[in-house]
Design an enzyme around this catalytic site. Sequence first.
Site, PDB file in Angstrom:
ATOM      1  N   LYS A 160       0.795  -1.100  -0.189  1.00 30.37           N
ATOM      2  CA  LYS A 160       0.011   0.032   0.095  1.00 30.37           C
ATOM      3  C   LYS A 160       0.927   1.300  -0.107  1.00 30.37           C
ATOM      4  O   LYS A 160       0.414   2.175  -0.433  1.00 30.37           O
ATOM      5  CB  LYS A 160      -0.867   0.034   1.310  1.00 30.37           C
ATOM      6  N   ASP A 209      14.345  -0.522   2.233  1.00 29.16           N
ATOM      7  CA  ASP A 209      15.023  -0.696   3.132  1.00 29.16           C
ATOM      8  C   ASP A 209      15.958  -1.735   3.253  1.00 29.16           C
ATOM      9  O   ASP A 209      17.506  -1.614   3.050  1.00 29.16           O
ATOM     10  CB  ASP A 209      13.950  -0.891   4.394  1.00 29.16           C
TER      11      ASP A 209
HETATM   12  P1  IMP Z   1      12.384  -4.158   2.781  1.00 25.04           P
HETATM   13  O1  IMP Z   1      12.255  -5.397   1.888  1.00 25.04           O
HETATM   14  O2  IMP Z   1      13.460  -4.092   4.100  1.00 25.04           O
HETATM   15  O3  IMP Z   1      13.260  -3.184   1.708  1.00 25.04           O
HETATM   16  O4  IMP Z   1      11.286  -3.114   2.991  1.00 25.04           O
HETATM   17  C1  IMP Z   1      10.622  -2.572   2.234  1.00 25.04           C
HETATM   18  C2  IMP Z   1       9.063  -2.000   2.533  1.00 25.04           C
HETATM   19  O5  IMP Z   1       9.227  -2.220   4.075  1.00 25.04           O
HETATM   20  C3  IMP Z   1       8.877  -0.826   2.064  1.00 25.04           C
HETATM   21  O6  IMP Z   1       8.344  -1.055   0.901  1.00 25.04           O
HETATM   22  C4  IMP Z   1       7.865  -0.428   3.313  1.00 25.04           C
HETATM   23  O7  IMP Z   1       6.307  -0.701   2.953  1.00 25.04           O
HETATM   24  C5  IMP Z   1       8.378  -0.974   4.512  1.00 25.04           C
HETATM   25  N1  IMP Z   1       9.259  -0.117   5.303  1.00 25.04           N
HETATM   26  C6  IMP Z   1      10.505  -0.158   5.437  1.00 25.04           C
HETATM   27  N2  IMP Z   1      11.119   0.867   6.210  1.00 25.04           N
HETATM   28  C7  IMP Z   1      10.017   1.497   6.469  1.00 25.04           C
HETATM   29  C8  IMP Z   1       9.814   2.800   7.175  1.00 25.04           C
HETATM   30  O8  IMP Z   1      10.616   3.416   7.849  1.00 25.04           O
HETATM   31  N3  IMP Z   1       8.432   3.268   7.256  1.00 25.04           N
HETATM   32  C9  IMP Z   1       7.412   2.706   7.086  1.00 25.04           C
HETATM   33  N4  IMP Z   1       7.332   1.479   5.902  1.00 25.04           N
HETATM   34  C10 IMP Z   1       8.860   0.994   5.906  1.00 25.04           C
END
Ligand code: IMP
Length: 178
Positions: free
Chosen positions: A42, A102
């Site tokens: 979302k 992230d």
């Molecule tokens: P990753 O797989 O760790 O790269 O996470 C990606 C997803 O985690 C993003 O698309 C967000 O939906 C969520 N996410 C990561 N960091 C944050 C943050 O600081 N705030 C809100 N959502 C986050």
Amino acid sequence: MEPSEIRWLFTPEQIAARVRELGASISADYAGKELVIVCVLKGSFVFAADLIRAIELPLGIDFLGLQSYGDGVESSGVVRITLDLARPIADCDVLIVEDIVDTGLTLSYLIEQLKARGPRSLKVCSLLHKPARLIRAVPIDYLGFTIEDVFVVGYGLDHAQQHRNLSGIAVIDDGTRG
Ligand code: IMP
Ligand code: MG
């Protein structure tokens, strides 16, 4: 979130200015092509809504639901498609629009999935990038802002489904993260 807990990182004006720049770059790069925007739900729906209006090209948009988080602030490392694209993307120039990279686990999973569907090209536009926590490197072709290792909310981003409606981007610290 109480007002005292909010630390604003980007104002609506700063975001809008950066979105205009991203839109201009994308418009120049994709001139003459049939761009298909894949909005990752979302978190990126607010960003995608503004970004498409900053792109001066005919384009299509489709939505894909991914879940990588529970209600906490740490990645579970497990990614699940909760809503798939409505149409095939074979032979299309596809631009994935993400809210934040992230650990990179979500995006690397998504890129792998979409590449298998045979797009003509596949690029990534992410509003935010948190390089400190990267586990799997992913190419980000268009990036809004690089941020520190903080948890952010607003402009579509949530913490436990809250704060997506903030117009700016703020840092939240609920003390659960070391
Ligand atoms: P990753 O797989 O760790 O790269 O996470 C990606 C997803 O985690 C993003 O698309 C967000 O939906 C969520 N996410 C990561 N960091 C944050 C943050 O600081 N705030 C809100 N959502 C986050
Ligand atoms: Mg996301």
